[in-house]
Design an enzyme around this catalytic site. Structure first.
Site, PDB file in Angstrom:
ATOM      1  N   HIS A   1       1.035  -0.802  -0.335  1.00 47.29           N
ATOM      2  CA  HIS A   1      -0.161  -0.123   0.009  1.00 47.29           C
ATOM      3  C   HIS A   1       0.921   0.886   0.039  1.00 47.29           C
ATOM      4  CE1 HIS A   1      -3.929   2.085   1.316  1.00 47.29           C
ATOM      5  NE2 HIS A   1      -3.004   3.263   1.898  1.00 47.29           N
ATOM      6  N   GLU A   2       2.008   1.589   1.091  1.00 42.79           N
ATOM      7  CA  GLU A   2       2.408   2.899   1.308  1.00 42.79           C
ATOM      8  C   GLU A   2       3.644   2.688  -0.326  1.00 42.79           C
ATOM      9  OE1 GLU A   2       1.879   5.037   2.972  1.00 42.79           O
ATOM     10  OE2 GLU A   2       0.707   4.055   4.426  1.00 42.79           O
TER      11      GLU A   2
ATOM     12  N   HIS B   1       1.732   4.266  -2.482  1.00 38.67           N
ATOM     13  CA  HIS B   1       2.064   5.854  -2.468  1.00 38.67           C
ATOM     14  C   HIS B   1       3.089   6.571  -3.449  1.00 38.67           C
ATOM     15  CE1 HIS B   1      -2.283   6.414  -0.751  1.00 38.67           C
ATOM     16  NE2 HIS B   1      -1.828   5.617   0.335  1.00 38.67           N
TER      17      HIS B   1
END
Length: 494
Positions: free
Chosen positions: A146-147, A150
Protein backbone atom coordinates in the site's frame (compact mmCIF):
# COMPACT_ATOMS: atom_id res chain seq x y z
CA UNK A 1 -13.69 -12.76 25.32
CA UNK A 2 -10.03 -12.07 24.63
CA UNK A 3 -7.87 -14.87 26.13
CA UNK A 4 -6.32 -13.66 29.38
CA UNK A 5 -2.82 -15.07 28.66
CA UNK A 6 -2.73 -13.23 25.32
CA UNK A 7 -3.90 -9.97 26.90
CA UNK A 8 -1.34 -10.31 29.70
CA UNK A 9 1.44 -11.00 27.18
CA UNK A 10 0.56 -7.96 25.04
CA UNK A 11 0.10 -5.57 27.95
CA UNK A 12 3.19 -6.88 29.72
CA UNK A 13 5.35 -6.44 26.63
CA UNK A 14 4.19 -2.87 26.08
CA UNK A 15 4.70 -2.04 29.77
CA UNK A 16 8.30 -3.29 29.59
CA UNK A 17 8.98 -1.30 26.40
CA UNK A 18 7.44 1.91 27.72
CA UNK A 19 9.02 1.53 31.17
CA UNK A 20 12.47 1.00 29.63
CA UNK A 21 11.98 4.04 27.37
CA UNK A 22 10.90 6.17 30.34
CA UNK A 23 13.87 5.10 32.48
CA UNK A 24 16.38 5.97 29.76
CA UNK A 25 14.75 9.33 29.02
CA UNK A 26 14.60 10.29 32.71
CA UNK A 27 18.25 9.46 33.35
CA UNK A 28 20.53 12.53 33.35
CA UNK A 29 23.49 10.57 31.97
CA UNK A 30 21.62 8.34 29.48
CA UNK A 31 18.96 10.68 28.12
CA UNK A 32 21.00 12.46 25.43
CA UNK A 33 22.88 9.35 24.15
CA UNK A 34 19.63 7.38 24.16
CA UNK A 35 17.68 10.03 22.24
CA UNK A 36 20.56 10.42 19.77
CA UNK A 37 20.54 6.66 19.26
CA UNK A 38 16.77 6.69 18.60
CA UNK A 39 17.11 9.53 16.09
CA UNK A 40 20.06 7.95 14.29
CA UNK A 41 18.11 4.70 13.88
CA UNK A 42 14.82 6.41 12.97
CA UNK A 43 13.01 5.03 16.01
CA UNK A 44 10.25 6.64 18.06
CA UNK A 45 8.38 5.10 20.99
CA UNK A 46 5.07 6.11 22.54
CA UNK A 47 2.39 4.16 24.47
CA UNK A 48 1.35 1.12 22.41
CA UNK A 49 3.17 2.49 19.36
CA UNK A 50 6.68 1.87 18.01
CA UNK A 51 7.76 3.47 14.73
CA UNK A 52 10.85 3.01 12.55
CA UNK A 53 11.68 5.28 9.59
CA UNK A 54 14.57 5.01 7.16
CA UNK A 55 15.87 6.41 3.88
CA UNK A 56 17.69 3.26 2.75
CA UNK A 57 14.86 2.39 0.34
CA UNK A 58 14.62 5.85 -1.22
CA UNK A 59 16.97 5.09 -4.10
CA UNK A 60 15.03 1.97 -5.02
CA UNK A 61 11.69 3.78 -4.86
CA UNK A 62 13.04 6.63 -7.00
CA UNK A 63 14.20 4.06 -9.54
CA UNK A 64 10.73 2.53 -9.68
CA UNK A 65 9.05 5.94 -9.86
CA UNK A 66 11.06 6.93 -12.93
CA UNK A 67 10.64 3.61 -14.77
CA UNK A 68 8.56 3.84 -17.98
CA UNK A 69 6.78 7.16 -17.23
CA UNK A 70 4.03 6.56 -19.80
CA UNK A 71 3.15 3.17 -18.35
CA UNK A 72 3.15 4.54 -14.81
CA UNK A 73 0.91 7.42 -15.91
CA UNK A 74 -1.68 4.96 -17.26
CA UNK A 75 -1.21 2.67 -14.24
CA UNK A 76 -1.84 5.35 -11.62
CA UNK A 77 -4.64 6.94 -13.66
CA UNK A 78 -6.42 3.58 -13.52
CA UNK A 79 -5.67 3.60 -9.81
CA UNK A 80 -7.23 7.06 -9.49
CA UNK A 81 -10.44 5.88 -11.14
CA UNK A 82 -10.52 2.81 -8.94
CA UNK A 83 -9.87 4.87 -5.80
CA UNK A 84 -12.76 7.25 -6.53
CA UNK A 85 -15.12 4.33 -7.18
CA UNK A 86 -13.85 2.61 -4.04
CA UNK A 87 -14.50 5.73 -1.97
CA UNK A 88 -18.20 5.73 -2.86
CA UNK A 89 -18.38 1.94 -2.81
CA UNK A 90 -16.90 1.73 0.67
CA UNK A 91 -19.67 3.97 2.03
CA UNK A 92 -22.30 1.66 0.53
CA UNK A 93 -20.51 -1.42 1.83
CA UNK A 94 -20.16 -0.03 5.36
CA UNK A 95 -23.80 1.05 5.30
CA UNK A 96 -24.98 -2.45 4.33
CA UNK A 97 -22.71 -4.02 6.96
CA UNK A 98 -24.07 -1.70 9.65
CA UNK A 99 -27.67 -2.50 8.69
CA UNK A 100 -26.85 -6.22 8.74
CA UNK A 101 -25.36 -5.91 12.22
CA UNK A 102 -28.27 -3.84 13.59
CA UNK A 103 -30.80 -6.28 12.11
CA UNK A 104 -29.00 -9.17 13.75
CA UNK A 105 -28.94 -7.37 17.10
CA UNK A 106 -32.65 -6.48 17.00
CA UNK A 107 -33.92 -9.84 15.75
CA UNK A 108 -31.32 -11.92 17.66
CA UNK A 109 -31.06 -14.15 14.61
CA UNK A 110 -27.53 -15.57 14.39
CA UNK A 111 -25.68 -14.73 11.19
CA UNK A 112 -22.88 -16.89 9.89
CA UNK A 113 -19.66 -14.89 10.23
CA UNK A 114 -18.60 -16.11 6.79
CA UNK A 115 -21.64 -14.33 5.32
CA UNK A 116 -20.64 -10.96 6.76
CA UNK A 117 -19.12 -8.55 4.26
CA UNK A 118 -16.80 -6.99 6.82
CA UNK A 119 -16.01 -8.04 10.38
CA UNK A 120 -13.68 -6.96 13.13
CA UNK A 121 -10.78 -9.38 13.67
CA UNK A 122 -9.54 -9.86 17.24
CA UNK A 123 -6.58 -12.24 17.76
CA UNK A 124 -7.53 -15.05 20.09
CA UNK A 125 -11.27 -14.42 19.71
CA UNK A 126 -12.32 -14.91 16.09
CA UNK A 127 -8.76 -15.38 14.88
CA UNK A 128 -7.14 -18.68 15.94
CA UNK A 129 -3.87 -18.25 17.82
CA UNK A 130 -2.33 -20.88 15.52
CA UNK A 131 -2.91 -18.58 12.53
CA UNK A 132 -1.49 -15.36 13.96
CA UNK A 133 1.64 -15.68 11.82
CA UNK A 134 -0.47 -15.74 8.64
CA UNK A 135 -2.53 -12.79 9.80
CA UNK A 136 0.34 -10.51 10.80
CA UNK A 137 2.46 -11.45 7.77
CA UNK A 138 -0.42 -10.73 5.39
CA UNK A 139 -1.35 -7.44 7.03
CA UNK A 140 2.29 -6.27 7.04
CA UNK A 141 2.79 -7.17 3.37
CA UNK A 142 -0.51 -5.49 2.49
CA UNK A 143 0.58 -2.36 4.35
CA UNK A 144 4.02 -2.30 2.71
CA UNK A 145 2.56 -2.70 -0.81
CA UNK A 146 0.00 0.00 0.00
CA UNK A 147 2.69 2.50 1.00
CA UNK A 148 4.98 1.57 -1.88
CA UNK A 149 2.09 2.52 -4.15
CA UNK A 150 1.91 5.97 -2.53
CA UNK A 151 5.68 6.41 -2.71
CA UNK A 152 6.11 5.42 -6.36
CA UNK A 153 3.09 7.53 -7.41
CA UNK A 154 4.48 10.55 -5.53
CA UNK A 155 7.86 10.24 -7.23
CA UNK A 156 6.09 9.88 -10.58
CA UNK A 157 4.30 13.21 -9.88
CA UNK A 158 7.57 14.94 -8.87
CA UNK A 159 6.83 14.95 -5.13
CA UNK A 160 9.88 14.41 -2.93
CA UNK A 161 10.02 11.30 -0.75
CA UNK A 162 11.58 11.78 2.69
CA UNK A 163 11.55 8.17 3.81
CA UNK A 164 9.75 4.89 4.33
CA UNK A 165 8.86 3.28 7.65
CA UNK A 166 7.18 0.47 9.56
CA UNK A 167 5.23 0.68 12.82
CA UNK A 168 3.47 -1.53 15.35
CA UNK A 169 0.30 -0.26 17.02
CA UNK A 170 -0.74 -2.51 19.95
CA UNK A 171 -0.37 -5.80 18.00
CA UNK A 172 -1.11 -4.64 14.47
CA UNK A 173 1.84 -3.95 12.13
CA UNK A 174 1.76 -1.35 9.36
CA UNK A 175 3.86 0.82 7.07
CA UNK A 176 4.01 4.46 5.96
CA UNK A 177 5.81 6.84 3.58
CA UNK A 178 6.89 10.35 4.53
CA UNK A 179 6.26 12.78 1.64
CA UNK A 180 7.45 16.38 1.41
CA UNK A 181 4.24 18.26 2.21
CA UNK A 182 5.13 21.46 0.33
CA UNK A 183 5.65 19.57 -2.95
CA UNK A 184 2.42 17.64 -2.38
CA UNK A 185 0.42 20.85 -1.99
CA UNK A 186 1.88 22.37 -5.16
CA UNK A 187 0.78 19.65 -7.58
CA UNK A 188 -2.70 19.69 -9.13
CA UNK A 189 -5.72 17.98 -7.52
CA UNK A 190 -5.66 15.28 -10.23
CA UNK A 191 -2.01 14.55 -9.49
CA UNK A 192 -2.85 14.39 -5.80
CA UNK A 193 -5.62 11.92 -6.58
CA UNK A 194 -3.14 9.64 -8.36
CA UNK A 195 -0.92 9.71 -5.29
CA UNK A 196 -3.66 9.26 -2.68
CA UNK A 197 -5.49 6.51 -4.62
CA UNK A 198 -2.31 4.52 -5.32
CA UNK A 199 -2.45 2.75 -1.96
CA UNK A 200 -5.94 1.25 -2.29
CA UNK A 201 -5.18 0.50 -5.96
CA UNK A 202 -2.11 -1.53 -5.06
CA UNK A 203 -4.06 -3.37 -2.35
CA UNK A 204 -6.66 -4.28 -4.96
CA UNK A 205 -3.95 -5.56 -7.32
CA UNK A 206 -2.33 -7.51 -4.47
CA UNK A 207 -5.68 -9.17 -3.73
CA UNK A 208 -6.02 -10.10 -7.41
CA UNK A 209 -2.50 -11.56 -7.36
CA UNK A 210 -3.51 -13.68 -4.37
CA UNK A 211 -6.54 -14.95 -6.30
CA UNK A 212 -4.35 -15.76 -9.31
CA UNK A 213 -2.26 -17.99 -7.06
CA UNK A 214 -5.09 -19.48 -4.99
CA UNK A 215 -7.45 -20.69 -7.71
CA UNK A 216 -4.89 -22.39 -10.01
CA UNK A 217 -2.94 -23.73 -7.01
CA UNK A 218 -3.83 -27.39 -7.79
CA UNK A 219 -2.46 -26.95 -11.31
CA UNK A 220 0.64 -25.10 -10.06
CA UNK A 221 1.42 -27.88 -7.57
CA UNK A 222 0.35 -30.74 -9.87
CA UNK A 223 3.92 -32.01 -10.48
CA UNK A 224 4.32 -32.50 -6.72
CA UNK A 225 0.80 -32.92 -5.29
CA UNK A 226 -2.42 -34.40 -6.65
CA UNK A 227 -6.00 -33.58 -5.64
CA UNK A 228 -9.53 -34.89 -6.03
CA UNK A 229 -9.12 -38.27 -4.31
CA UNK A 230 -9.91 -37.33 -0.71
CA UNK A 231 -8.96 -35.15 2.24
CA UNK A 232 -5.49 -35.74 3.69
CA UNK A 233 -5.15 -35.64 7.48
CA UNK A 234 -2.26 -33.33 8.36
CA UNK A 235 -2.97 -32.97 12.08
CA UNK A 236 -5.16 -34.68 14.67
CA UNK A 237 -6.05 -32.54 17.68
CA UNK A 238 -4.89 -34.24 20.86
CA UNK A 239 -7.68 -35.74 23.02
CA UNK A 240 -10.21 -34.97 20.30
CA UNK A 241 -12.90 -37.41 19.10
CA UNK A 242 -10.70 -38.27 16.12
CA UNK A 243 -7.71 -39.33 18.23
CA UNK A 244 -7.15 -42.80 19.65
CA UNK A 245 -6.09 -46.23 18.39
CA UNK A 246 -9.14 -46.56 16.10
CA UNK A 247 -9.30 -42.92 15.10
CA UNK A 248 -7.56 -40.92 12.40
CA UNK A 249 -3.81 -40.51 11.95
CA UNK A 250 -1.60 -38.05 10.11
CA UNK A 251 -1.27 -39.23 6.53
CA UNK A 252 -4.71 -40.89 6.34
CA UNK A 253 -6.88 -40.02 3.35
CA UNK A 254 -10.60 -39.60 4.12
CA UNK A 255 -12.75 -40.77 1.19
CA UNK A 256 -16.26 -40.95 2.68
CA UNK A 257 -18.29 -39.64 5.59
CA UNK A 258 -21.34 -41.90 5.87
CA UNK A 259 -22.67 -42.09 2.28
CA UNK A 260 -21.18 -38.68 1.38
CA UNK A 261 -18.09 -38.92 -0.87
CA UNK A 262 -15.12 -36.73 0.07
CA UNK A 263 -12.83 -35.48 -2.70
CA UNK A 264 -11.50 -32.36 -0.97
CA UNK A 265 -11.54 -30.42 2.28
CA UNK A 266 -14.60 -28.52 1.07
CA UNK A 267 -16.42 -31.81 0.58
CA UNK A 268 -15.51 -32.84 4.13
CA UNK A 269 -17.01 -29.68 5.64
CA UNK A 270 -20.14 -29.81 3.47
CA UNK A 271 -20.66 -33.50 4.29
CA UNK A 272 -20.41 -32.90 8.03
CA UNK A 273 -22.81 -29.94 7.80
CA UNK A 274 -25.26 -32.02 5.76
CA UNK A 275 -25.10 -34.85 8.31
CA UNK A 276 -25.83 -32.44 11.17
CA UNK A 277 -28.87 -31.06 9.34
CA UNK A 278 -30.39 -34.41 8.32
CA UNK A 279 -31.82 -37.19 10.46
CA UNK A 280 -29.54 -40.00 11.60
CA UNK A 281 -28.87 -42.44 8.78
CA UNK A 282 -29.28 -46.21 9.22
CA UNK A 283 -27.34 -49.32 8.23
CA UNK A 284 -28.45 -52.53 6.53
CA UNK A 285 -27.97 -55.61 8.72
CA UNK A 286 -29.41 -59.02 7.90
CA UNK A 287 -31.86 -60.43 10.40
CA UNK A 288 -29.67 -63.38 11.38
CA UNK A 289 -26.74 -61.13 12.28
CA UNK A 290 -29.06 -58.80 14.16
CA UNK A 291 -30.37 -61.57 16.39
CA UNK A 292 -26.94 -63.09 16.81
CA UNK A 293 -25.27 -59.87 18.03
CA UNK A 294 -28.07 -58.43 20.13
CA UNK A 295 -28.51 -59.23 23.78
CA UNK A 296 -31.42 -58.54 26.10
CA UNK A 297 -31.40 -55.30 28.06
CA UNK A 298 -33.77 -52.83 29.64
CA UNK A 299 -35.35 -50.21 27.41
CA UNK A 300 -35.96 -46.75 28.87
CA UNK A 301 -36.52 -43.22 27.64
CA UNK A 302 -33.95 -40.45 28.07
CA UNK A 303 -34.82 -36.94 29.18
CA UNK A 304 -34.69 -35.69 25.58
CA UNK A 305 -37.23 -38.32 24.49
CA UNK A 306 -34.81 -40.69 22.75
CA UNK A 307 -34.71 -44.40 23.63
CA UNK A 308 -31.78 -46.15 25.32
CA UNK A 309 -31.52 -49.92 25.47
CA UNK A 310 -27.87 -50.47 26.45
CA UNK A 311 -27.78 -50.52 30.23
CA UNK A 312 -24.14 -51.56 30.54
CA UNK A 313 -21.19 -49.19 30.71
CA UNK A 314 -19.56 -50.33 27.47
CA UNK A 315 -18.28 -47.59 25.16
CA UNK A 316 -18.65 -49.79 22.08
CA UNK A 317 -22.30 -50.89 22.39
CA UNK A 318 -25.02 -48.72 20.85
CA UNK A 319 -28.79 -48.95 20.99
CA UNK A 320 -30.31 -49.41 17.52
CA UNK A 321 -33.95 -49.04 16.47
CA UNK A 322 -35.54 -51.02 13.64
CA UNK A 323 -38.93 -52.06 12.29
CA UNK A 324 -39.93 -55.56 11.30
CA UNK A 325 -42.98 -56.00 9.06
CA UNK A 326 -44.14 -52.44 9.76
CA UNK A 327 -44.61 -53.21 13.43
CA UNK A 328 -43.89 -50.69 16.15
CA UNK A 329 -40.19 -49.81 16.61
CA UNK A 330 -38.02 -52.47 18.19
CA UNK A 331 -34.68 -51.89 19.89
CA UNK A 332 -31.51 -53.91 20.14
CA UNK A 333 -28.22 -53.24 21.91
CA UNK A 334 -25.42 -54.12 19.49
CA UNK A 335 -21.64 -53.80 19.33
CA UNK A 336 -21.56 -50.93 16.88
CA UNK A 337 -18.42 -51.79 14.97
CA UNK A 338 -19.36 -55.43 14.36
CA UNK A 339 -22.96 -54.58 13.52
CA UNK A 340 -22.38 -51.96 10.82
CA UNK A 341 -18.96 -53.01 9.51
CA UNK A 342 -19.06 -52.84 5.69
CA UNK A 343 -22.85 -52.31 5.80
CA UNK A 344 -24.52 -50.10 3.25
CA UNK A 345 -26.42 -47.07 4.52
CA UNK A 346 -30.20 -46.83 4.42
CA UNK A 347 -33.22 -44.78 5.42
CA UNK A 348 -35.88 -47.51 5.41
CA UNK A 349 -36.04 -51.29 5.06
CA UNK A 350 -36.78 -50.82 1.36
CA UNK A 351 -33.23 -49.58 0.85
CA UNK A 352 -31.93 -52.95 2.08
CA UNK A 353 -34.04 -55.18 -0.18
CA UNK A 354 -31.34 -55.22 -2.86
CA UNK A 355 -29.43 -57.77 -0.82
CA UNK A 356 -30.03 -61.46 -1.47
CA UNK A 357 -30.17 -62.09 2.26
CA UNK A 358 -33.16 -60.36 3.94
CA UNK A 359 -31.92 -57.29 5.79
CA UNK A 360 -33.32 -54.66 8.08
CA UNK A 361 -32.42 -50.98 8.34
CA UNK A 362 -31.19 -50.33 11.87
CA UNK A 363 -30.84 -46.73 13.04
CA UNK A 364 -28.80 -45.64 16.09
CA UNK A 365 -31.08 -44.48 18.90
CA UNK A 366 -28.93 -41.74 20.37
CA UNK A 367 -29.47 -38.33 21.92
CA UNK A 368 -30.90 -35.52 19.83
CA UNK A 369 -28.41 -33.49 17.76
CA UNK A 370 -25.78 -36.21 18.13
CA UNK A 371 -24.91 -38.59 15.33
CA UNK A 372 -23.20 -41.91 14.77
CA UNK A 373 -20.84 -41.16 11.89
CA UNK A 374 -18.71 -43.63 9.96
CA UNK A 375 -15.56 -42.16 8.42
CA UNK A 376 -13.80 -44.17 5.73
CA UNK A 377 -10.04 -43.80 5.40
CA UNK A 378 -8.82 -46.91 3.56
CA UNK A 379 -6.92 -49.13 3.93
CA UNK A 380 -7.42 -48.56 7.68
CA UNK A 381 -10.58 -49.76 9.42
CA UNK A 382 -13.44 -47.23 9.44
CA UNK A 383 -13.56 -44.75 12.29
CA UNK A 384 -16.83 -44.56 14.22
CA UNK A 385 -17.79 -41.35 15.96
CA UNK A 386 -20.73 -40.61 18.26
CA UNK A 387 -21.33 -37.00 19.23
CA UNK A 388 -21.97 -33.57 17.77
CA UNK A 389 -20.84 -33.38 14.11
CA UNK A 390 -19.14 -30.00 14.60
CA UNK A 391 -16.86 -31.58 17.21
CA UNK A 392 -15.66 -34.02 14.56
CA UNK A 393 -15.23 -31.18 12.08
CA UNK A 394 -12.74 -29.36 14.28
CA UNK A 395 -10.94 -32.48 15.51
CA UNK A 396 -8.64 -32.69 12.49
CA UNK A 397 -6.71 -30.42 10.13
CA UNK A 398 -7.08 -31.51 6.52
CA UNK A 399 -5.59 -30.77 3.14
CA UNK A 400 -6.88 -31.39 -0.36
CA UNK A 401 -3.29 -31.81 -1.59
CA UNK A 402 -1.72 -35.26 -1.40
CA UNK A 403 2.07 -35.44 -1.99
CA UNK A 404 3.31 -37.62 -4.83
CA UNK A 405 6.62 -38.28 -3.06
CA UNK A 406 7.35 -39.13 0.56
CA UNK A 407 9.89 -36.35 1.05
CA UNK A 408 7.34 -33.62 0.28
CA UNK A 409 5.77 -31.68 3.15
CA UNK A 410 2.16 -32.37 4.05
CA UNK A 411 1.73 -28.81 5.29
CA UNK A 412 3.23 -26.72 2.45
CA UNK A 413 0.09 -26.54 0.24
CA UNK A 414 -2.06 -25.71 3.27
CA UNK A 415 0.37 -22.96 4.27
CA UNK A 416 0.31 -21.45 0.77
CA UNK A 417 -3.46 -21.74 0.55
CA UNK A 418 -4.06 -20.23 3.99
CA UNK A 419 -1.63 -17.37 3.42
CA UNK A 420 -3.26 -16.52 0.07
CA UNK A 421 -6.69 -16.42 1.72
CA UNK A 422 -5.44 -14.07 4.43
CA UNK A 423 -3.63 -11.91 1.88
CA UNK A 424 -6.75 -11.60 -0.28
CA UNK A 425 -9.08 -10.78 2.60
CA UNK A 426 -6.76 -8.41 4.47
CA UNK A 427 -5.50 -6.58 1.39
CA UNK A 428 -9.10 -6.17 0.24
CA UNK A 429 -10.15 -4.96 3.68
CA UNK A 430 -7.28 -2.47 3.76
CA UNK A 431 -8.38 -1.12 0.38
CA UNK A 432 -11.99 -0.74 1.54
CA UNK A 433 -11.18 0.84 4.91
CA UNK A 434 -8.61 3.29 3.52
CA UNK A 435 -11.01 4.39 0.80
CA UNK A 436 -13.64 5.44 3.36
CA UNK A 437 -13.88 9.26 3.60
CA UNK A 438 -12.78 9.27 7.22
CA UNK A 439 -10.45 11.48 9.23
CA UNK A 440 -6.78 10.33 9.19
CA UNK A 441 -7.33 7.75 6.42
CA UNK A 442 -6.51 7.95 2.72
CA UNK A 443 -10.19 8.61 2.08
CA UNK A 444 -9.87 12.03 3.70
CA UNK A 445 -7.27 13.17 1.17
CA UNK A 446 -8.98 11.40 -1.74
CA UNK A 447 -12.19 13.26 -0.91
CA UNK A 448 -10.40 16.60 -0.54
CA UNK A 449 -8.63 16.28 -3.89
CA UNK A 450 -11.80 14.97 -5.55
CA UNK A 451 -13.81 17.98 -4.41
CA UNK A 452 -11.07 20.37 -5.57
CA UNK A 453 -10.90 18.66 -8.97
CA UNK A 454 -14.64 18.21 -9.61
CA UNK A 455 -16.77 20.74 -7.75
CA UNK A 456 -14.46 23.75 -7.55
CA UNK A 457 -16.10 25.20 -10.68
CA UNK A 458 -19.57 24.88 -9.12
CA UNK A 459 -18.72 25.74 -5.51
CA UNK A 460 -16.43 28.72 -5.91
CA UNK A 461 -15.84 29.50 -2.23
CA UNK A 462 -13.12 27.29 -0.79
CA UNK A 463 -14.66 27.56 2.67
CA UNK A 464 -17.90 26.05 1.32
CA UNK A 465 -15.98 23.18 -0.28
CA UNK A 466 -14.18 22.59 2.99
CA UNK A 467 -17.48 22.61 4.87
CA UNK A 468 -18.93 20.06 2.43
CA UNK A 469 -15.84 17.91 2.80
CA UNK A 470 -15.99 18.16 6.59
CA UNK A 471 -19.63 17.02 6.68
CA UNK A 472 -18.89 14.05 4.41
CA UNK A 473 -15.85 13.14 6.50
CA UNK A 474 -17.92 13.38 9.67
CA UNK A 475 -20.51 11.02 8.22
CA UNK A 476 -17.91 8.56 6.94
CA UNK A 477 -16.01 8.59 10.24
CA UNK A 478 -19.21 7.98 12.19
CA UNK A 479 -20.18 5.13 9.87
CA UNK A 480 -16.78 3.47 10.22
CA UNK A 481 -16.69 3.98 14.00
CA UNK A 482 -20.17 2.49 14.38
CA UNK A 483 -19.18 -0.58 12.36
CA UNK A 484 -16.00 -1.10 14.35
CA UNK A 485 -17.69 -0.56 17.74
CA UNK A 486 -20.66 -2.84 17.04
CA UNK A 487 -18.48 -5.44 15.32
CA UNK A 488 -16.07 -5.51 18.26
CA UNK A 489 -18.95 -5.78 20.72
CA UNK A 490 -20.51 -8.69 18.86
CA UNK A 491 -17.19 -10.53 18.54
CA UNK A 492 -16.23 -10.19 22.20
CA UNK A 493 -19.77 -10.76 23.54
CA UNK A 494 -20.19 -14.18 21.91
Amino acid sequence: MIPIPLAVLVLGSWCIIYLTDTIFKSSASLKIPYEDWLVSHGLSISPFHVRWQTTIFNRLLYKWGRWKPRFLYIWFTLGMVFGIIAMFGSIILLGKTLMQTLTQMMTEIPVDQNDRMLQVVVPGVNLPISQLSYFFSAILISGVIHEIGHGVAAIREQVRLNGFGIFIFVVYPGAFVDLFTTHLQLVSPVQQLRIFCAGVWHNFILGLAGLLVLFPLPALLFPFYYTGVGALVTEVIEDSPASGPRGLFVGDIITNVQDCPVHSVEDWHSCVVEISQRAQIGYCVNAATLHQLSFPSRVYRRLDGSIECCSNSSLTDVCFAYRSNLNSPMYACLPARRAIHASQVCRTNADCQKDIVPSLCITPSIENQTRLIRVKHPPQIDMLFIGYPEHLQYAVVLSSFIPRYNFLSLHLPVMIETFCKYLISLSGALAVINAVPCFALDGQWILHSFLEAVVSSNILEKSNRELLGFLILLGGSSLLAANVALGLWMVTAR
